[in-house]
Design an enzyme around this catalytic site. Sequence first.
Site, PDB file in Angstrom:
ATOM      1  CE1 TYR A  50      -3.038  -3.081   0.291  1.00 27.11           C
ATOM      2  CE2 TYR A  50      -3.226  -2.534   2.623  1.00 27.11           C
ATOM      3  CZ  TYR A  50      -3.649  -3.433   1.411  1.00 27.11           C
ATOM      4  OH  TYR A  50      -4.372  -4.298   1.665  1.00 27.11           O
ATOM      5  N   GLY A 197     -13.705  -5.901   2.431  1.00 26.43           N
ATOM      6  CA  GLY A 197     -14.549  -5.813   1.474  1.00 26.43           C
ATOM      7  C   GLY A 197     -16.052  -5.812   1.759  1.00 26.43           C
ATOM      8  CB  ALA A 200     -19.772  -4.373  -1.979  1.00 30.12           C
ATOM      9  N   GLY A 202     -18.141   0.419  -1.124  1.00 27.06           N
ATOM     10  CA  GLY A 202     -18.963   1.413  -0.744  1.00 27.06           C
ATOM     11  C   GLY A 202     -20.347   1.456  -1.195  1.00 27.06           C
ATOM     12  CE  LYS A 207     -17.889   4.975  -3.071  1.00 30.14           C
ATOM     13  NZ  LYS A 207     -16.394   4.310  -3.720  1.00 30.14           N
TER      14      LYS A 207
END
Length: 297
Positions: A50, A197, A200, A202, A207
């Site tokens: 990252y 996750g 998913a 957002g 979203k």
Amino acid sequence: MQYKFLKNGFKVSVTSFGCMSLEEYGIENDYLIGSAIDKGVTLFDTADLYNKGGNEILLGKALGNNRKNILLATKVGNRWRTDGSGWDWIPTKEYILEAVDHSLRRLNTDYIDLYQLHGGTLDDPQDEIIEAFERLKHMGKIRDYGISSIRPNVIRSYVSYSNIVSVMTQYSLLDRRPEEEVLQLLEDHKIGVLARGTLASGLLAGKPAASYLSLKETEVRNIQRKVIKLAPVGKTPAETAIRYVADHPAVTTAVVGVRTSLQLDEMIDAGSLSPLTEKKRSAIAAIWTGNKYEQHR
């Protein structure tokens, strides 16, 4: 905050802090991490991949004197190219033994609580990889190890031939492959599941609907609406989606990516909720059943 335990005794908060979402120069990072610790979060997950190691650096700085109060999890196996054009998969003993020292330095710590193989295929030199992790345990550089994978056959192989204590895998109301593929296996072997996750990308946190895996946009929108309808009184869809994952008996913790105070609050609240009733969980599970997803073997 509620807690579960890995088989090695690690006490893990039901929701954990995924650090990948943190901005490199986010002014709130120290506050978010410190506040999460104050509110009972015990596991913080990052990776050497990252931000080319920058995520480990910011986490190490933010932890400060709290280092011994938390479980530090990071990952290994991917190496950035020197020209910055991408990364290569390097699943070798030599590389793992080298990479851990760089992670320790960036994290400003003498040991890593949970060191995870960041991917994996059946073509990897598995014996060599396991030997590297076992050697690092013996040296005291790591306390234990696991893998991060969405591939059922890779997970099954490590369950059979290694002493892993955990598997990090993608699992949400929009990606329920693990329910059919690996969760029962991992529960039977008392190997903890770190579910990532869970929101998913957002889509389960507000979203706008979009296609996801093989689910069409209209199908995702239908699931979103039903999650809103079935959420416990006063609880957000995000909290409900996280809790659905965290309540699975095989799951040790839901690792939630955090970048804002609102996301932190929802993650903390989800970890503090009473478990969903069997009736409520069954109703949520019934929103979508069946396996339409392409399998990752």
